[in-house]
Design an enzyme around this catalytic site. Structure first.
Site, short mmCIF file in Angstrom:
data_model
loop_
_atom_site.label_atom_id
_atom_site.label_comp_id
_atom_site.label_asym_id
_atom_site.label_seq_id
_atom_site.Cartn_x
_atom_site.Cartn_y
_atom_site.Cartn_z
N THR A 196 40.52 42.73 33.99
CA THR A 196 39.13 42.27 33.93
C THR A 196 38.15 43.45 33.88
O THR A 196 37.00 43.26 33.46
CB THR A 196 38.79 41.42 35.18
N LEU A 239 50.66 52.24 40.64
CA LEU A 239 49.76 52.49 41.77
C LEU A 239 48.76 53.61 41.47
O LEU A 239 48.15 54.17 42.37
CB LEU A 239 50.59 52.83 43.02
N ASP A 281 40.87 51.99 38.45
CA ASP A 281 41.70 52.90 39.24
C ASP A 281 40.85 53.98 39.91
O ASP A 281 41.00 54.26 41.10
CB ASP A 281 42.78 53.53 38.35
C1 GLA Z 1 45.46 49.73 34.61
C2 GLA Z 1 44.16 50.34 34.07
C3 GLA Z 1 42.97 49.66 34.77
C4 GLA Z 1 43.05 48.15 34.65
C5 GLA Z 1 44.43 47.64 35.07
C6 GLA Z 1 44.64 46.17 34.79
O1 GLA Z 1 45.62 50.03 35.96
O2 GLA Z 1 44.15 51.72 34.28
O3 GLA Z 1 41.77 50.16 34.21
O4 GLA Z 1 42.69 47.71 33.39
O5 GLA Z 1 45.48 48.35 34.40
O6 GLA Z 1 43.79 45.39 35.56
#
Ligand code: GLA
Length: 396
Positions: free
Chosen positions: A44, A133, A181
């Site tokens: 999202t 992670l 992240d």
């Molecule tokens: C990875 C990407 C994030 C996000 C997630 C899915 O972690 O780095 O920016 O899009 O996938 O929610």
């Protein structure tokens, strides 16, 4: 005052020893950034929607000292591999690709600031690689903070730091990720989830009951965001947003602009595959907003059910799950004391996150581990994740 856990403190000590041994001096600057777990709200962020996530009790330390040349010496402390480059030209490399995250951060910091000299730097962390992670974001944020301290740059604008990390991913690692992240690593808080609105880029934290905890179950199934799958999903979402823009009377720049009512009304008028991608994002946004209210009212069992719904949507609509992740979620769902389970992060492998009653967590972890071993004849690493404080410069 935030304290690092014993496990994390060991990493910090090991890094100091390695640095001393390698560079023959003590590092002058030091920073730490945690990894993150996505709890609700999948794919999202780049659709300008909502996410609930947590900074975790595992992370990366980055240490450095200035040197009096323009050369940067950068060492990956786990494998003791060193790369050397000029501070004015932190170019993307095809070998020692681990260094691209830091090179990308330096490139970003250098846009608005003069970086007049090189450094001797090293990093070490305890986030399992490829587990979903965000070890890469932890490296970006710890290096961004540490190098900002080294060059005397202002770090009060956390959003700016997060964007520097995201830029490094886009330009140096080739992953068109959102800001989840990096934002989570920066805005995390102990015993709280981070609730981010990726349109306003506001992050607030919400407490989560101390009776529950999160387990990370790492499938070790292949997980590589640099592969095209992630970027492809992003492109699908953009195409779906465009399709809705042609049908709705109000502006639609991202899937965030499509409400669930509008989606249901119009879903049959767009390409079925695009509609499923959109179903995931629109549904996830709704689940996060409901989830926040449930957490505020301490209704964790209902919150957990939203996590199962999220996984089902990943599996069916977004197609970013895989057999191993599905097996873990299904297995968890059949165990007493499990409140919710879903894949976490990009998907296509990696980890599931399981919400459990705290007092049953160990037993539950053992049951899941055994079932996985029996089915796949391989180990699924399980760890308790504690929502933890965000990234920081360390002064001691
Ligand atoms: C990875 C990407 C994030 C996000 C997630 C899915 O972690 O780095 O920016 O899009 O996938 O929610």
């Amino acid at each position: 005052m935030t304290t690092v856990s014993d496990e994390t403190a060991k990493v910090q000590d090991a890094l100091k020893q390695k640095y001393l041994h390698h560079f023959n001096r003590q590092p002058v600057f030091s920073a730490y950034a945690p990894g993150r777990v996505e709890v609700l709200g999948n794919h999202t962020d780049y659709n300008e929607g909502f996410v609930l996530s947590a900074a975790i009790n595992m992370g990366t330390f980055f240490v450095c000292s200035p040197n009096d040349t323009t050369t940067c010496r950068l060492v990956a402390g786990d494998i003791m591999e060193e790369t050397v480059f000029d501070i004015a030209k932190p170019e993307k490399v095809a070998e020692m690709t681990w260094s691209n995250y830091v090179r990308g951060v330096i490139d970003g910091l250098g846009i608005d600031a003069t970086l007049p000299h090189g450094f001797d730097g090293m990093f070490l962390g305890n986030i399992p690689l490829g587990a979903g992670l965000s070890s890469s974001a932890a490296l970006e944020m710890s290096s961004a903070l540490c190098l900002s301290a080294l060059y005397g740059l202002d770090t009060s604008d956390k959003l700016n730091l997060a964007k520097t990390g995201q830029r490094a991913e886009h330009l140096f690692a080739g992953v068109k990720c959102g800001l989840l992240d990096q934002m989570t690593s920066l805005f995390g808080a102990e015993s709280r989830l981070v609730h981010t609105d990726f349109r306003s880029l506001q992050a607030v934290t919400v407490p989560i009951s101390s009776d529950v905890c999160l387990l990370m179950c790492n499938t070790h199934a292949k997980h590589s965001l640099t592969e095209s799958a992630y970027n492809e999903r992003r492109a699908h979402c953009e195409a779906a947003a465009k399709a809705f823009a042609g049908l709705l009377p109000h502006p639609v720049t991202h899937l965030r602009d499509v409400s669930s009512v509008e989606f249901e009304k119009l879903r049959n008028q767009i390409d079925p595959a695009a509609a499923r991608r959109a179903a995931h994002v629109v549904g996830e946004n709704t689940r996060v907003e409901i989830g926040v209210e449930l957490l505020k009212q301490n209704r964790v069992a209902e919150f957990g059910r939203l996590m199962f719904d999220s996984h089902e949507s990943s599996r069916h609509n977004f197609e970013n799950s895989c057999a191993e992740l599905d097996f873990l979620v299904e297995t968890a769902g059949g165990i007493d004391g499990v409140l919710g389970a879903r894949l976490s992060g990009g998907g296509f492998g990696g980890s599931t996150v399981v919400l459990t009653q705290k007092d049953a967590a160990k037993t539950i972890g053992d049951v899941i581990r055994k079932a996985y071993q029996k089915k796949y004849d391989t180990v699924c690493d399980i760890q308790v994740l504690l929502p933890s404080a965000g990234a920081r410069i360390i002064t001691d």
